[in-house]
Motif scaffolding. Structure first.
Motif, short mmCIF file in Angstrom:
data_model
loop_
_atom_site.label_atom_id
_atom_site.label_comp_id
_atom_site.label_asym_id
_atom_site.label_seq_id
_atom_site.Cartn_x
_atom_site.Cartn_y
_atom_site.Cartn_z
N CYS A 1 63.91 49.96 92.27
CA CYS A 1 62.83 49.15 91.73
C CYS A 1 63.26 48.62 90.37
N LYS A 2 63.19 47.32 90.19
CA LYS A 2 63.62 46.74 88.92
C LYS A 2 62.80 45.49 88.61
N GLY A 3 62.86 45.09 87.35
CA GLY A 3 62.22 43.85 86.92
C GLY A 3 60.73 43.84 87.16
N THR A 4 60.26 42.72 87.68
CA THR A 4 58.83 42.52 87.92
C THR A 4 58.27 43.52 88.91
N VAL A 5 59.06 43.85 89.92
CA VAL A 5 58.61 44.82 90.93
C VAL A 5 58.33 46.17 90.27
N ARG A 6 59.23 46.60 89.41
CA ARG A 6 59.03 47.88 88.70
C ARG A 6 57.79 47.81 87.81
N SER A 7 57.60 46.69 87.14
CA SER A 7 56.43 46.51 86.27
C SER A 7 55.13 46.61 87.06
N VAL A 8 55.09 45.97 88.22
CA VAL A 8 53.89 46.01 89.06
C VAL A 8 53.60 47.45 89.49
N LEU A 9 54.63 48.17 89.90
CA LEU A 9 54.46 49.57 90.32
C LEU A 9 53.99 50.44 89.15
N ASP A 10 54.53 50.19 87.96
CA ASP A 10 54.13 50.96 86.78
C ASP A 10 52.68 50.69 86.39
N ILE A 11 52.29 49.43 86.40
CA ILE A 11 50.92 49.06 86.05
C ILE A 11 49.93 49.68 87.02
N ASN B 1 50.28 52.48 88.48
CA ASN B 1 50.43 53.94 88.43
C ASN B 1 50.93 54.53 89.75
N PHE B 2 51.81 53.82 90.43
CA PHE B 2 52.31 54.30 91.71
C PHE B 2 53.22 55.52 91.57
N SER B 3 53.68 55.81 90.38
CA SER B 3 54.51 56.99 90.18
C SER B 3 53.70 58.27 90.39
N LYS B 4 52.38 58.17 90.41
CA LYS B 4 51.53 59.32 90.69
C LYS B 4 51.42 59.59 92.19
N ILE B 5 51.80 58.59 92.99
CA ILE B 5 51.68 58.70 94.44
C ILE B 5 53.05 58.81 95.11
N PHE B 6 53.99 58.05 94.61
CA PHE B 6 55.33 57.97 95.20
C PHE B 6 56.38 58.44 94.20
N GLU B 7 57.51 58.89 94.72
CA GLU B 7 58.67 59.12 93.89
C GLU B 7 59.33 57.77 93.69
N ILE B 8 59.55 57.37 92.45
CA ILE B 8 60.15 56.05 92.17
C ILE B 8 61.47 56.26 91.46
N HIS B 9 62.53 55.65 92.03
CA HIS B 9 63.87 55.73 91.43
C HIS B 9 64.36 54.36 91.10
N ASP C 1 63.61 50.76 100.09
CA ASP C 1 64.55 50.15 99.15
C ASP C 1 64.03 48.77 98.76
N LEU C 2 63.61 48.65 97.49
CA LEU C 2 63.03 47.40 96.98
C LEU C 2 64.02 46.63 96.11
N GLY C 3 65.30 46.96 96.20
CA GLY C 3 66.32 46.33 95.36
C GLY C 3 66.44 44.83 95.52
N ASP C 4 66.16 44.32 96.71
CA ASP C 4 66.28 42.88 96.96
C ASP C 4 64.92 42.19 97.04
N VAL C 5 63.87 42.88 96.60
CA VAL C 5 62.53 42.27 96.57
C VAL C 5 62.38 41.59 95.22
N ASP C 6 62.09 40.29 95.24
CA ASP C 6 61.96 39.55 93.99
C ASP C 6 60.52 39.36 93.54
N TYR C 7 59.56 39.65 94.44
CA TYR C 7 58.15 39.47 94.10
C TYR C 7 57.31 40.34 95.01
N MET C 8 56.28 40.96 94.47
CA MET C 8 55.32 41.68 95.31
C MET C 8 53.92 41.44 94.74
#
Length: 99
Positions: free
Chosen positions: A79-89, A91-99, A47-54
């Motif tokens: 996953c939201k905001g900057t965290v979601r952007s980092v995961l998208d860039i 390509n982690f959706s190819k490895i993990f299920e992202i909601h 759960d990355l909901g409270d992560v503000d930076y990675m």
């Protein structure tokens, strides 16, 4: 960063909060290892909901977790905001299920 784990049936829910960076690798590994050591855990939900930076080290820690998971399903949630952007860039959706 804080990392806590709770179990919901056969799923371990690992809630992270704060900055997910190299400085917290020991804490992250400790909490994920405690989930992986349990034979009754078949899936992990990070759960990355409270992560503000990675950073890139956090991405590496997630990849290592995937390698150590022994085939368990790992999903990244809230996953939201900057965290979601980092995961998208990355390509982690190819490895993990992202909601």
């Amino acid at each position: 960063m804080q990392a806590t784990m709770q179990q919901d049936g056969s799923k371990a829910i690992i809630k992270l909060s704060g900055s997910f960076t190299f400085e917290v690798h020991r804490e992250f590994k400790q909490v994920t290892n405690s989930a992986l050591e349990r034979n009754d855990i078949t899936a992990l939900e990070i759960d990355l909901g409270d992560v503000d930076y990675m950073d890139s080290a956090a991405l590496g820690m997630l990849l290592l977790l995937n390698e150590r998971s022994a085939g368990r399903k790992i999903s990244l949630v809230n996953c939201k905001g900057t965290v979601r952007s980092v995961l998208d860039i990355a390509n982690f959706s190819k490895i993990f299920e992202i909601h």
